[in-house]
Design a protein around this motif. Structure first.
Motif, PDB file in Angstrom:
ATOM      1  N   LYS A   1      -1.586   9.193   6.890  1.00  0.00           N
ATOM      2  CA  LYS A   1      -1.925  10.444   7.755  1.00  0.00           C
ATOM      3  C   LYS A   1      -3.383  10.245   8.257  1.00  0.00           C
ATOM      4  CE  LYS A   1       2.108  12.716   6.321  1.00  0.00           C
ATOM      5  NZ  LYS A   1       2.605  14.164   5.430  1.00  0.00           N
ATOM      6  N   GLY A   2      -4.423  10.124   7.346  1.00  0.00           N
ATOM      7  CA  GLY A   2      -5.754  10.018   7.669  1.00  0.00           C
ATOM      8  C   GLY A   2      -6.345   8.917   8.413  1.00  0.00           C
ATOM      9  N   GLY A   3      -5.583   8.007   8.563  1.00  0.00           N
ATOM     10  CA  GLY A   3      -6.091   6.789   9.515  1.00  0.00           C
ATOM     11  C   GLY A   3      -6.367   5.541   8.739  1.00  0.00           C
ATOM     12  N   GLN A   4      -6.418   5.639   7.554  1.00  0.00           N
ATOM     13  CA  GLN A   4      -6.682   4.682   6.573  1.00  0.00           C
ATOM     14  C   GLN A   4      -5.449   3.629   6.738  1.00  0.00           C
ATOM     15  OE1 GLN A   4      -8.104   5.507   2.729  1.00  0.00           O
ATOM     16  NE2 GLN A   4      -8.650   3.530   2.298  1.00  0.00           N
ATOM     17  N   ARG A   5      -5.887   2.255   6.786  1.00  0.00           N
ATOM     18  CA  ARG A   5      -4.941   1.195   6.773  1.00  0.00           C
ATOM     19  C   ARG A   5      -4.754   0.254   5.514  1.00  0.00           C
ATOM     20  NH1 ARG A   5      -5.547  -3.847  10.221  1.00  0.00           N
ATOM     21  NH2 ARG A   5      -3.571  -4.160  11.310  1.00  0.00           N
ATOM     22  N   TYR A   6      -3.809   0.121   5.115  1.00  0.00           N
ATOM     23  CA  TYR A   6      -3.470  -0.532   3.958  1.00  0.00           C
ATOM     24  C   TYR A   6      -2.570  -1.854   4.247  1.00  0.00           C
ATOM     25  CZ  TYR A   6      -5.058   3.233   0.880  1.00  0.00           C
ATOM     26  OH  TYR A   6      -5.911   4.203   0.002  1.00  0.00           O
ATOM     27  N   ARG A   7      -2.620  -2.969   3.563  1.00  0.00           N
ATOM     28  CA  ARG A   7      -1.790  -4.001   3.599  1.00  0.00           C
ATOM     29  C   ARG A   7      -0.638  -3.752   2.769  1.00  0.00           C
ATOM     30  NH1 ARG A   7      -1.955  -9.443   4.753  1.00  0.00           N
ATOM     31  NH2 ARG A   7      -0.472 -10.729   3.910  1.00  0.00           N
ATOM     32  N   ILE A   8       0.558  -3.751   3.268  1.00  0.00           N
ATOM     33  CA  ILE A   8       1.687  -3.322   2.403  1.00  0.00           C
ATOM     34  C   ILE A   8       2.219  -3.988   1.220  1.00  0.00           C
ATOM     35  CG2 ILE A   8       4.284  -3.306   2.636  1.00  0.00           C
ATOM     36  CD1 ILE A   8       4.132  -2.915   5.509  1.00  0.00           C
ATOM     37  N   LYS A   9       1.747  -5.330   1.017  1.00  0.00           N
ATOM     38  CA  LYS A   9       2.125  -5.913  -0.134  1.00  0.00           C
ATOM     39  C   LYS A   9       1.160  -5.789  -1.288  1.00  0.00           C
ATOM     40  CE  LYS A   9       4.360 -10.181  -1.099  1.00  0.00           C
ATOM     41  NZ  LYS A   9       5.131 -11.403  -0.490  1.00  0.00           N
ATOM     42  N   GLU A  10       0.083  -5.165  -0.945  1.00  0.00           N
ATOM     43  CA  GLU A  10      -0.894  -4.627  -1.913  1.00  0.00           C
ATOM     44  C   GLU A  10      -0.371  -3.295  -2.445  1.00  0.00           C
ATOM     45  OE1 GLU A  10      -4.233  -4.299   0.104  1.00  0.00           O
ATOM     46  OE2 GLU A  10      -4.984  -6.564   0.111  1.00  0.00           O
ATOM     47  N   LEU A  11       0.637  -2.668  -1.688  1.00  0.00           N
ATOM     48  CA  LEU A  11       1.107  -1.297  -2.294  1.00  0.00           C
ATOM     49  C   LEU A  11       2.428  -1.478  -2.971  1.00  0.00           C
ATOM     50  CD1 LEU A  11      -0.067   1.175   0.720  1.00  0.00           C
ATOM     51  CD2 LEU A  11      -1.161   0.501  -1.546  1.00  0.00           C
ATOM     52  N   LEU A  12       2.801  -2.526  -2.851  1.00  0.00           N
ATOM     53  CA  LEU A  12       4.375  -2.698  -3.650  1.00  0.00           C
ATOM     54  C   LEU A  12       4.083  -2.588  -5.134  1.00  0.00           C
ATOM     55  CD1 LEU A  12       5.767  -5.768  -1.712  1.00  0.00           C
ATOM     56  CD2 LEU A  12       6.347  -3.631  -1.453  1.00  0.00           C
ATOM     57  N   PRO A  13       5.304  -1.773  -5.630  1.00  0.00           N
ATOM     58  CA  PRO A  13       5.211  -1.939  -7.169  1.00  0.00           C
ATOM     59  C   PRO A  13       4.878  -3.167  -7.855  1.00  0.00           C
ATOM     60  CG  PRO A  13       7.055  -0.714  -6.242  1.00  0.00           C
ATOM     61  CD  PRO A  13       6.499  -1.691  -5.378  1.00  0.00           C
ATOM     62  N   LYS A  14       4.118  -3.403  -9.164  1.00  0.00           N
ATOM     63  CA  LYS A  14       3.909  -4.461  -9.764  1.00  0.00           C
ATOM     64  C   LYS A  14       5.103  -4.992 -10.468  1.00  0.00           C
ATOM     65  CE  LYS A  14      -0.249  -4.289  -8.426  1.00  0.00           C
ATOM     66  NZ  LYS A  14      -0.442  -5.312  -7.244  1.00  0.00           N
ATOM     67  N   ASP A  15       6.140  -3.921 -10.817  1.00  0.00           N
ATOM     68  CA  ASP A  15       7.464  -4.281 -11.451  1.00  0.00           C
ATOM     69  C   ASP A  15       8.571  -3.639 -10.924  1.00  0.00           C
ATOM     70  OD1 ASP A  15       9.210  -5.101 -13.676  1.00  0.00           O
ATOM     71  OD2 ASP A  15       8.690  -3.663 -14.778  1.00  0.00           O
ATOM     72  N   GLY A  16       9.373  -4.378 -10.185  1.00  0.00           N
ATOM     73  CA  GLY A  16      10.727  -4.025  -9.816  1.00  0.00           C
ATOM     74  C   GLY A  16      10.546  -3.665  -8.376  1.00  0.00           C
ATOM     75  N   ALA A  17      11.840  -3.375  -7.588  1.00  0.00           N
ATOM     76  CA  ALA A  17      11.733  -3.336  -6.185  1.00  0.00           C
ATOM     77  C   ALA A  17      11.214  -2.009  -5.795  1.00  0.00           C
ATOM     78  CB  ALA A  17      13.253  -3.553  -5.686  1.00  0.00           C
ATOM     79  N   PRO A  18      10.675  -2.175  -4.248  1.00  0.00           N
ATOM     80  CA  PRO A  18      10.159  -0.812  -3.884  1.00  0.00           C
ATOM     81  C   PRO A  18      11.156   0.387  -3.892  1.00  0.00           C
ATOM     82  CG  PRO A  18      10.038  -2.758  -2.461  1.00  0.00           C
ATOM     83  CD  PRO A  18      10.860  -3.091  -3.535  1.00  0.00           C
ATOM     84  N   PRO A  19      10.945   1.591  -4.061  1.00  0.00           N
ATOM     85  CA  PRO A  19      11.675   2.726  -3.764  1.00  0.00           C
ATOM     86  C   PRO A  19      11.946   2.875  -2.651  1.00  0.00           C
ATOM     87  CG  PRO A  19       9.345   3.505  -4.426  1.00  0.00           C
ATOM     88  CD  PRO A  19       9.380   2.028  -4.326  1.00  0.00           C
ATOM     89  N   HIS A  20      13.126   3.760  -2.230  1.00  0.00           N
ATOM     90  CA  HIS A  20      13.596   3.956  -1.050  1.00  0.00           C
ATOM     91  C   HIS A  20      13.847   5.572  -0.722  1.00  0.00           C
ATOM     92  CE1 HIS A  20      15.012  -0.088  -1.676  1.00  0.00           C
ATOM     93  NE2 HIS A  20      15.095  -0.177  -0.692  1.00  0.00           N
ATOM     94  N   ARG A  21      13.866   5.880   0.405  1.00  0.00           N
ATOM     95  CA  ARG A  21      14.075   7.425   0.706  1.00  0.00           C
ATOM     96  C   ARG A  21      15.468   7.377   1.589  1.00  0.00           C
ATOM     97  NH1 ARG A  21      10.479  12.569   2.579  1.00  0.00           N
ATOM     98  NH2 ARG A  21      12.168  13.666   3.065  1.00  0.00           N
TER      99      ARG A  21
END
Length: 722
Positions: A249-269
């Motif tokens: 929301k503040g405009g900072q950009r991240y690479r998605i793969k770097e934010l994925l959990p280290k163990d297990g699949a990504p959470p869902h909403r």
């Protein structure tokens, strides 16, 4: 007859079958194209369960009929006639979904099918089991009484207009990632989550508000919107995810793969749902506290139940590494808790059916249901079949916005147990009783005005046998084997024709994908069938390798065995296409090493051009080459020169185009490569030698490099919803 083989100067001195000298490729291509639009309806017996690269039944009827007919026979004139080729034996060493077997027994011949993959063996056995509709309906009604209510209770919501509970058809989910600052970001590329397949005609769309997660209705292309629930203003076309990146929301950009959990699949909403009102209308609703509580209740019950769920891991492989990279390391990870609970309850009840024949039919239906009920499914949109199944691409592609289907379903559902019971299982059983063909209808002026179904075969009642001795003693029979087709339990010189469709060397690794089904089927069938008692559905003898030379050796072993069991006057015919010279060089080497020689080739329509993943190709291939081979000692050749092949490509392309077919540069290469194989049949070139010829043909008639890839791995940047 003005065939390809005539054009390039092939001698017909040793022709023993109609398939070697002519094939009604235009007529069958036109029928095949019609079939390809709805394969599961036009040949339901081969679509009782998912299999990959299922070939068109009309094409294989023509191939089999030509392979079992005398030279000079007009195959097209015989196409719609009922035949009883008693005593003839047809073998398919790569039976897959059973297309060759079905077309052979429809013609009255005996058939032998073998596949090294246990899922293939299971589905083909179920496809040809003549279970009565009354038996199946009785079993279905019992399941509907005993377990459907338990499942349905987890797929319901409260209608805000009436306060009554109504069934939910689909839940909409989105993967989320969390930044180091704690901000949870949904991987939505846009906030429009449902629109019509033809939005310009029907612009109404469903949009989720990023402020309050309320559901709004507006145009699919709206760029300015104020939420009627919370007043938030936003652009529905601009979500936080774009390609491989997300923006906070503040405009900072991240690479998605770097934010994925280290163990297990990504959470869902879970953020929205489509429900079915009492009057039959569909309504989109936001997720409320009661809906979240119901999902949590499913999670709690799953933890307390003992259910037959998959426990095996996902092995590393060409088609699985992408999923593993996103944390999907176990097959149960492919499902959320509610799916696991409801699928487990259903499977447990199916296993209580005493009649094993009926039980296995229901197991086959259950396994089919898995394809449409997992976290790798997505929403196709309004005006379509709604659920895009997990194998729409021939890799295991994680979905950023998964669609959760209703496991049991309603008559308004798509891809559920109750709808697939009617559309897959019963339709396949009816086809056994009335195996129809597609036939064009013409007016008095000779113009095509439509098509119809016509009965051209006796009912499929071939008795399933377990050994060659039993097959040999029967007038009609069907022998379905599981195992390495380079070691068949069949006597030498006993088969009249081998008709097959071998695997690709580098793209679809069937066993890596079929493990998805095997993980559920093996635990409940391993004590019943020895070929189900494995760690996974792979086998060291399977013909599959990314190295074309290794693939050639593997394929040669099977072709050598096919040559052994084939009669001296019989033919081996198989369909093949590939966009790369290496694939064709591997085929040439396999044929040569097995003691065979190509004696005829026939290009024919193979696949719907709009089929995924062909739509992603720059120059999609829609033709297969039918390569007809004989034992080398019984084949005579008059090899043409390469420039004759190029001339024949032009002539054949023009012939197919004049019949209304769209021929791409990739299709031209398929024709040219096949003709090169027949032109070089007597030369015994090395792999590199034939590849040079094929590269020259591609340069002359085919697409530019990289423009005809049959399939490609989906990159991280492409992991987006439609």
């Amino acid at each position: 007859m003005n065939t390809i083989t005539d054009k390039i100067g092939l001698s017909h001195a040793s022709v023993a079958t109609a398939l070697e000298c002519d094939f009604p490729l235009v007529e069958i291509s036109q029928i095949a194209e019609q079939e390809s639009w709805r394969k599961e309806i036009n040949r339901p017996i081969y679509h009782i369960h998912k299999w990959w690269a299922t070939r068109l039944g009309s094409v294989f009827r023509g191939i089999t009929l030509g392979a079992l007919s005398q030279p000079g026979t007009d195959t097209w004139a015989q196409f719609y006639k009922t035949h009883d080729l008693a005593g003839k034996v047809v073998l398919d060493p790569f039976m897959g979904s059973g297309t060759t077997l079905g077309e052979a027994v429809k013609l009255g011949a005996k058939a032998i099918g073998c596949d090294i993959n246990p899922v293939s063996t299971f589905l083909v056995r179920q496809a040809f089991t003549p279970a009565s509709e009354a038996q199946l309906r009785a079993a279905f009604e019992r399941l509907e009484r005993d377990v459907a209510p338990e499942i349905r209770r987890y797929y319901q919501t409260r209608d805000p207009q009436t306060g009554e509970l109504i069934p939910v058809l689909y839940y909409f989910w989105v993967k989320t990632v969390t930044t180091s600052e704690g901000e949870v970001i949904p991987l939505l590329s846009r906030y429009v989550f449902s629109q019509d397949a033809y939005p310009k005609k029907k612009p109404r769309a469903q949009i989720v508000c990023p402020g309050c997660w309320g559901v709004l209705e507006d145009r699919y292309d709206a760029t300015e919107l104020q939420c009627q629930h919370c007043g938030h203003q936003f652009n529905p076309q601009e979500g936080p995810a774009a390609g491989q990146y997300v923006t906070t929301k503040g405009g900072q950009r991240y690479r998605i793969k770097e934010l994925l959990p280290k163990d297990g699949a990504p959470p869902h909403r879970m953020y929205a749902m489509m429900a079915l009102r009492a009057d039959g209308s569909k309504v989109y609703l936001p997720v409320r506290d009661e809906d979240l509580a119901l999902n949590e209740a499913a999670q709690e019950r799953l933890a307390s139940e003992t259910l037959p769920l998959p426990e095996t891991g996902v092995r590393s492989g060409h088609n699985t590494d992408q999923a593993r990279g996103y944390g999907y390391t176990r097959w149960r990870d492919f499902f959320n808790a509610r799916q696991l609970l409801c699928l487990g309850l259903l499977l447990r009840e199916i296993l209580r059916i005493d009649d094993l024949m009926v039980q296995e039919q229901m197991l086959c239906l259950f396994s089919s249901t898995l394809e449409f009920n997992n976290l790798f499914c997505s929403f196709k949109g309004e005006g379509t079949g709604a659920v895009r199944h997990m194998f729409s691409n021939h890799i295991l592609k994680p979905e950023r916005t998964p669609l959760e289907n209703s496991v049991w379903g309603t008559d308004k559902s798509s891809g559920t147990f109750c709808t697939l019971f009617e559309s897959r299982l019963l339709r396949a059983k009816r086809y056994l009783d009335e195996p129809f063909e597609i036939e064009f209808v013409y007016d008095l002026m000779g113009d095509r005005v439509g098509s119809r179904k016509t009965i051209a075969s006796n009912p499929i009642k071939a008795r399933r046998v377990e050994t060659w001795a039993e097959l040999n003693a029967a007038d009609h029979g069907l022998l379905i084997l599981n195992g390495d087709s380079s070691k068949l339990p069949v006597p030498a010189g006993s088969v009249d024709a081998v008709v097959t469709d071998p695997p690709y060397f580098d793209f679809v690794h069937y066993s890596e994908l079929s493990d998805f089904f095997f993980a559920w089927l093996s635990p409940v069938l391993r004590d019943r069938y020895q070929w189900m008692a494995r760690e996974d559905s792979s086998d060291q003898g399977e013909v599959q390798h990314k190295d074309p030379r290794v693939f050639a050796r593997q394929l040669a072993a099977v072709f050598t065995e096919a040559c052994r069991v084939l009669k001296d006057d019989g033919v081996l015919a198989f369909s093949f296409h590939h966009s790369r010279a290496e694939g064709w060089a591997a085929i040439y080497e396999a044929i040569n090493k097995s003691g065979l020689a190509v004696v005829a080739v026939h290009p024919v329509h193979a696949e719907l051009r709009a089929a995924s993943p062909k739509t992603a190709a720059k120059d999609p291939i829609s033709l297969d080459a039918i390569l007809v081979c004989r034992k080398r000692a019984f084949a005579l050749h008059k090899p043409p020169v390469v420039r004759d092949v190029r001339t024949a490509v032009d002539a054949m392309s023009a012939r197919l185009q004049s019949a209304g077919m769209c021929i791409s540069a990739g299709d031209r290469f398929v024709i040219g490569a096949a003709l090169t194989l027949i032109a070089r049949a007597a030369d015994d070139l090395s792999f590199d030698g034939i590849k040079m010829d094929l590269d020259a043909i591609r340069l002359a008639v085919g697409p530019k490099a990289g423009e005809a890839d049959d399939e490609s791995v989906i990159t991280d940047a492409e992991l987006v919803t439609v």
